[in-house]
Design an enzyme around this catalytic site. Structure first.
Site, PDB file in Angstrom:
ATOM      1  N   GLN A 140      43.780  17.477  82.933  1.00 48.91           N
ATOM      2  CA  GLN A 140      43.056  18.001  84.078  1.00 48.91           C
ATOM      3  C   GLN A 140      43.068  17.057  85.267  1.00 48.91           C
ATOM      4  O   GLN A 140      42.391  17.295  86.264  1.00 48.91           O
ATOM      5  CB  GLN A 140      41.622  18.358  83.690  1.00 48.91           C
ATOM      6  N   ASP A 184      29.515  21.336  88.550  1.00 41.35           N
ATOM      7  CA  ASP A 184      30.904  21.796  88.533  1.00 41.35           C
ATOM      8  C   ASP A 184      30.885  23.316  88.368  1.00 41.35           C
ATOM      9  O   ASP A 184      31.264  23.852  87.322  1.00 41.35           O
ATOM     10  CB  ASP A 184      31.670  21.142  87.387  1.00 41.35           C
ATOM     11  N   HIS A 235      24.251  14.357  82.106  1.00 40.31           N
ATOM     12  CA  HIS A 235      24.768  14.643  80.767  1.00 40.31           C
ATOM     13  C   HIS A 235      23.636  14.684  79.746  1.00 40.31           C
ATOM     14  O   HIS A 235      23.592  15.565  78.873  1.00 40.31           O
ATOM     15  CB  HIS A 235      25.762  13.558  80.332  1.00 40.31           C
ATOM     16  N   SER A 287      29.800  10.886  87.204  1.00 38.22           N
ATOM     17  CA  SER A 287      30.415   9.648  86.732  1.00 38.22           C
ATOM     18  C   SER A 287      31.175   8.955  87.849  1.00 38.22           C
ATOM     19  O   SER A 287      31.302   7.723  87.859  1.00 38.22           O
ATOM     20  CB  SER A 287      31.352   9.952  85.555  1.00 38.22           C
TER      21      SER A 287
END
Length: 282
Positions: A61, A150, A37, A186
Site C-alpha cells: 500500500q 482514514d 489505535h 503515526s
C-alpha cells in the site's frame, strides 16, 4: 498478551476460541500505536470476548519507497502500550506469511477507491484491500474496527467485505484527536516542532469550511478559500480538499445528505489526512 508470528499459530488459537463459543474482534494496524489505535482496542472489547491486534507494515500500500522506509517500526513499545488494554494477541506476521513466494492475487475495489487518496497514491487501495482481506480471513474475525480518520479506507473495506461475502462486520470508530485538534496519526511522529505547532490548522480550516457550507455558502468557493488558508499556513502541496457524500464518496453540492470534507496536505515532508462530517442542514 501473546505475540504470534505465524498463520498456523494464530489459527490454532482462534480454533480453540471458536470451540469455546467466543467471538473474535480484530484491530488491523501498521504499528506505531497511539491513543487512536488504543481506542479501537477498547471498542473491540465491547464487541467480542477475544481481541487480536495485527501489526504489519504492508509494502503493497506504499507507492513511495521512501515513505515505506521511513514508516516507524516500534513493535516493542507497541506491545507495551497494548498490555493494559486487554488485547489477547498481537499478530506480527513476517512478509512471507502475508505474501509467500509466487503470490499473484490482487484485490481491487472500484468506485469508493477512486479519487482522493486513490488518485494521489496509485495502487494504494489495491494494497489495502488485499492485505485487509487476508487479515480478516487469517484472524477469523467476527468484527473489525477501523478509524474514521482514514474515511476512504473505511469505505473501501466496507465495500470489499460486502462484495466478497465476508462474515466480518466492519465497524467505523470516531477520529481521536490531540488536545489541539490534530488527528492522531503515526505519521505525526515525523513532524518537527515548528510543523507540529502549525498542523492543527488543518482541523481548524475544516471546521470553518463546514460552518460555511451549513450556512448555505457555495461549496466551490468554500473549498477554494480553505485551500488558500492551508497554503497560507505553510502546508503544501494540497493533494485534495473536497466535499463528498458519505455513502459513495461522490462529490456533494449541498448539505442535504450525510457528507464530509476530506483533505490531504503535506507539511514538513509528511502527508497528513483528515476529514470532518458536515451534518445535513436543518
Amino acid at each position: 498478551m501473546q505475540i504470534i508470528r505465524t498463520k498456523s499459530g494464530l489459527r490454532a488459537l482462534t480454533t480453540s476460541w471458536r470451540r469455546a463459543g467466543e467471538r473474535i474482534a480484530v484491530v488491523p494496524t501498521m504499528g506505531a500505536l497511539h491513543d487512536g489505535h488504543l481506542s479501537l482496542v477498547t471498542a473491540a472489547r465491547a464487541h467480542a470476548e477475544r481481541v487480536i491486534v495485527t501489526l504489519f507494515v504492508n509494502p503493497r500500500q506504499f507507492n513511495n519507497p521512501e515513505d515505506l522506509a521511513k514508516y516507524p517500526r516500534t513493535e516493542q513499545s507497541d506491545a507495551a502500550k497494548l498490555a493494559p488494554f486487554g488485547a489477547d494477541v498481537l499478530y506480527v506476521p513476517d512478509g512471507d506469511q502475508m505474501y509467500p513466494q509466487g503470490f499473484a492475487t490482487n484485490i481491487s475495489v472500484s468506485g469508493v477507491s477512486e479519487g482522493l487518496c486513490g488518485a494521489a497514491r496509485p495502487g494504494h487501495f489495491d494494497g489495502v484491500a488485499t492485505v485487509v482481506t487476508k487479515l480478516l480471513i487469517q484472524t477469523d474475525a467476527d468484527v473489525a474496527m477501523f478509524g474514521e480518520k482514514d474515511f476512504q479506507q473505511l469505505q473501501v473495506v466496507r465495500r470489499l467485505a460486502e462484495d466478497l461475502d465476508l462474515k466480518t462486520r466492519i465497524i467505523g470508530c470516531p477520529t481521536v484527536r490531540e488536545a489541539d485538534g490534530l488527528a492522531m496519526s503515526s505519521r505525526n511522529l515525523r513532524l518537527g516542532d515548528e510543523s507540529r505547532a502549525r498542523a492543527p490548522v488543518i482541523r481548524q480550516t475544516l471546521a470553518q469550511a463546514a460552518d460555511r457550507i451549513r450556512q448555505g455558502a457555495q461549496v466551490a468557493a468554500v473549498l477554494a478559500d480553505a485551500g488558500d488558508q492551508l497554503r497560507a499556513a505553510g502546508l503544501g502541496p494540497v493533494d485534495y480538499l473536497e466535499y463528498r457524500r458519505d455513502s459513495d464518496l461522490q462529490p456533494a453540492a449541498a448539505p442535504d445528505a450525510p457528507a464530509r470534507l476530506l483533505v490531504a496536505a503535506w507539511l514538513d515532508g509528511v502527508r497528513l489526512i483528515d476529514n470532518l462530517e458536515v451534518a445535513p442542514a436543518g
